[in-house]
Enzyme design. Structure first.
Site, short mmCIF file in Angstrom:
data_model
loop_
_atom_site.label_atom_id
_atom_site.label_comp_id
_atom_site.label_asym_id
_atom_site.label_seq_id
_atom_site.Cartn_x
_atom_site.Cartn_y
_atom_site.Cartn_z
N HIS A 184 0.81 -1.22 0.00
CA HIS A 184 0.00 0.00 0.00
C HIS A 184 0.85 1.27 0.00
CE1 HIS A 184 0.51 -0.28 4.50
NE2 HIS A 184 0.55 1.04 4.37
N ASP A 232 -0.18 -7.54 0.97
CA ASP A 232 0.32 -6.19 1.22
C ASP A 232 1.84 -6.20 1.19
OD1 ASP A 232 0.48 -3.52 1.75
OD2 ASP A 232 -0.20 -3.63 3.83
N GLY A 262 3.56 6.09 8.91
CA GLY A 262 4.94 6.19 8.45
C GLY A 262 5.76 4.96 8.79
N SER A 288 4.55 2.08 8.29
CA SER A 288 4.12 1.09 7.30
C SER A 288 5.28 0.64 6.44
CB SER A 288 3.04 1.69 6.40
OG SER A 288 1.83 1.83 7.07
N SER A 310 2.14 -4.00 8.06
CA SER A 310 1.01 -3.68 7.20
C SER A 310 0.13 -2.59 7.82
CB SER A 310 0.17 -4.95 6.95
OG SER A 310 -0.97 -4.65 6.18
#
Length: 307
Positions: free
Chosen positions: A39, A67, A146, A148, A163
């Site tokens: 993502h 993801d 951030g 992620s 994720s």
């Protein structure tokens, strides 16, 4: 030309303001890069590093359902087997052996640095506005925006890619990660480790396959590969599996597909010896291999390639 290190947990930018975190540096042949959350960016998007130096390009990205993504980088960036520990040092990455439920695990991210907790559940799912992501691992580790794409690591073993989740690092929360072995298998990547890369060539009868895993079985027992997890393919194509077992044993190989909520065997190789091969043309979906020992025991090697 100045050189810069790729380190798990460090920031990278997509565009002017969007920031995510590196999970783990990887290699695809001689090409260096890193994996991160799907993502964070789409295929073809360019990235800059933590220092805003031009860095790389998203080569592939999957989200939702999965993801994960991988980014190839320019020669100015070097893939290192390390994760930022948030204290000015790094944690070495020696391999990618999955940790069991209840094991401790830590996350490195560019917003909240290094935080630890416990693995609660494998093969979990989380619903995002864009759709549901399956096959995640749930943890008690906190995270914030951030973080992620950052690294989950247990001791010196890479676990996965951050994720999403809920909560924050002040009050605590729950965060899910995408298991690292799935993205390595999906894109044909090699994890950068302290053992050196590329790894020594595989010996035995199961050579030339995209992914190779070793294990040990006792008579009457079975195991699932890759590493007790599964892999996902987005297209219809050939699933090729090769099992190389110890002389005198009788090992069998099964390819299973997740249909609904049930794993169903879609291909079987159950000859009388230790070595088996499967070739199966299947549709997109989630798959795994089951290795069973009918008689005898010992070490085995499973090699497989997916569409």
């Amino acid at each position: 030309m100045p050189l810069h290190d790729l380190v798990g947990g460090n920031a990278f930018y997509i565009g002017v303001t969007r920031r995510c975190s590196i999970a783990f540096p990887v290699l695809k042949g001689a090409q260096s890069g890193f994996v991160t959350a799907g993502h964070c960016g789409a295929k073809g998007m360019s990235t800059t590093g933590f220092n805003r130096v031009a860095q790389g390009v998203f080569q592939a990205s999957d989200f939702p359902a999965d993801d994960y993504a991988w980014v190839s980088v320019t020669p100015a960036w070097t893939a290192t087997p390390a994760v930022d520990n948030g204290q000015g040092g790094t944690v070495p990455v020696a391999g990618a052996k999955p940790a069991i439920e209840g094991a401790s695990v830590c996350r490195a991210g560019s917003t909240t640095d290094f935080h630890c907790g416990l693995i609660q559940q494998h093969d979990a799912s989380i619903a995002y506005p864009q759709g549901t992501v399956f096959g995640l691992t749930r943890t008690t580790v906190c995270a914030e925006g951030g973080d992620s794409g950052g690294a989950f690591i247990s001791a010196d073993q890479a676990q996965g890619i951050a994720s999403g989740g809920s909560g924050d690092c002040n009050l605590g929360g729950v965060t899910y990660f995408q298991p690292i072995l799935e993205v390595l298998s999906a894109y044909g990547l090699e994890l950068r480790t302290t053992a050196g890369n590329p790894p020594p060539p595989t010996t035995g009868t199961c050579t030339g396959y995209t992914s190779t895993y070793d294990g040990t079985l006792e008579a009457g027992k079975s195991a699932y590969q890759p590493q007790g997890l599964s892999y996902t393919t987005k297209i219809t194509g050939l699933h090729a599996g090769c099992l190389d077992g110890p002389l005198g044993a009788d090992l069998d190989l099964y390819l299973q597909k997740l249909i609904g909520a049930t794993w169903q065997t879609v291909a079987t190789a159950d000859g009388p010896g230790p070595d088996e091969k499967i070739g199966y043309t299947g549709t997109a979906g989630r798959y795994r291999y089951k290795v069973g020992a009918t008689a005898g025991s010992g070490a085995y090697t499973l090699g497989f390639s997916a569409p």
